[in-house]
Design an enzyme around this catalytic site. Structure first.
Site, PDB file in Angstrom:
ATOM      1  NE  ARG A  65      -3.885   1.957   2.680  1.00 41.21           N
ATOM      2  CZ  ARG A  65      -4.730   2.468   1.936  1.00 41.21           C
ATOM      3  NH1 ARG A  65      -5.289   1.436   1.017  1.00 41.21           N
ATOM      4  NH2 ARG A  65      -5.587   3.444   2.270  1.00 41.21           N
ATOM      5  CB  THR A 169      -3.024  11.603  -4.467  1.00 42.37           C
ATOM      6  OG1 THR A 169      -2.579  10.705  -3.269  1.00 42.37           O
ATOM      7  CG2 THR A 169      -1.852  11.904  -5.269  1.00 42.37           C
ATOM      8  CD  GLU A 180     -11.702   3.087  -3.157  1.00 45.00           C
ATOM      9  OE1 GLU A 180     -10.781   2.088  -3.205  1.00 45.00           O
ATOM     10  OE2 GLU A 180     -11.228   4.049  -3.004  1.00 45.00           O
TER      11      GLU A 180
END
Length: 315
Positions: A65, A169, A180
């Site tokens: 991650r 980000t 997502e």
């Protein structure tokens, strides 16, 4: 008041970035970004600069991650203004570099749109994540995407919560959009999830091209799920988890959770019920990456947002 009075004239979206690898084990965005870095034909649109980019290459290389800290939480004013002389975590260094390349965050020279591509282990399907309920460009764009995706569902998650909103980000851009898509295990590529993400981006870029070409988009409404609360797992006095997501709740993202419904199942077989006063709509249920963040799921409420008509501002 005439309908013409309610048209919002917005600046052309000339520069778009597609971020993959913000989390180095979420494979759909990584593969798509790398594919388009090699051959950008699929994402080319007339008059539009579209830049695919791998945001966290070290994490991608290790299929983890992150290296030191979560890049998708690193774009705070403190991090972005940190001295280069300091010994900074890798992702903070990377955040500063990304801000220089695609920002500055909050500045007039920032990229117009950033799509940040993520996967979830939760059963969320295709989801668009917004950070503002007043961004007319993004509201019109997600409305266009949802219509284009029909009859397939594309949910919209809105996070304006003062305590739960984080410095993403994509927040470097004027119009930040998160994608997502799941469920997909970490480090795994599933074809249906990959193609869903690819299709969403196609429709998004089509919208931007139409907008830049002067197409006027009429007033619209968008159904969203607004973030309300973060729910942790039950824990003992030492902080250890003592229960799991109940099987009646598992994989039921976006479905209503009513007072009295099963929520957790303890390791000794006891059911813990939801005791909230109002019906909520959980999402990110049992997300693997959120165990470290002490989060079993997020509760949301349903809301309808209205957006004015928009068109490109002509000089």
């Amino acid at each position: 008041m005439s309908s013409r009075t309610n048209i919002s004239c917005l600046q052309e979206a000339k520069r778009v970035a597609i971020f993959g690898g913000t989390h180095g084990n979420e494979m759909s965005g990584i593969v798509l970004a790398n594919m388009w870095i090699q051959n950008a034909t699929e994402i080319e649109r007339k008059g539009l600069v579209c830049k695919p980019f791998i945001t966290n290459p070290r994490a991608v290389e290790k299929c983890t991650r992150y290296i030191d800290t979560d890049l998708n939480r690193a774009f705070t004013p403190e991090n972005l203004s940190a001295s280069e002389l300091e010994a900074l975590p890798y992702e903070v260094q990377r955040a500063k570099e990304i801000n220089q390349m695609f920002g500055p965050k909050g500045g007039s020279d920032a990229y117009d749109v950033i799509f940040d591509l993520h996967n979830t282990t939760s059963n969320m399907g295709s989801t668009l994540i917004l950070e503002s309920s007043t961004d007319l460009f993004n509201l019109q764009m997600v409305h266009y995407i949802k219509k284009a995706m029909a009859p397939h569902t594309c949910s919209v998650l809105l996070n304006e919560h003062p305590q739960l909103k984080y410095s993403t980000t994509r927040s470097v851009a004027k119009h930040p959009v998160g994608l997502e898509v799941g469920p997909q295990p970490q480090g795994v590529l599933r074809s249906n999830v990959f193609e869903s993400m690819r299709t969403i981006l196609k429709h998004a870029l089509d919208f931007i091209e139409l907008f830049n070409n002067g197409v006027e988009f009429p007033p619209c409404t968008v159904n969203v799920f607004r973030v309300q609360e973060r729910m942790d797992y039950p824990r003992d006095t030492n902080g250890n988890i003592t229960a799991m997501v109940h099987p009646h709740l598992q994989d039921c993202d976006w479905e209503p959770l009513n007072r009295g419904d099963p929520m957790f199942l303890t390791f000794d077989g006891r059911t813990i019920l939801y005791e909230g006063a109002n019906t909520v709509y959980p999402t990110f249920i049992n997300e693997a990456a959120y165990y470290e963040k002490q989060q079993a799921f997020v509760t949301t409420c349903r809301e309808i947002l209205a957006a004015n008509a928009i068109r490109k501002a002509f000089k």
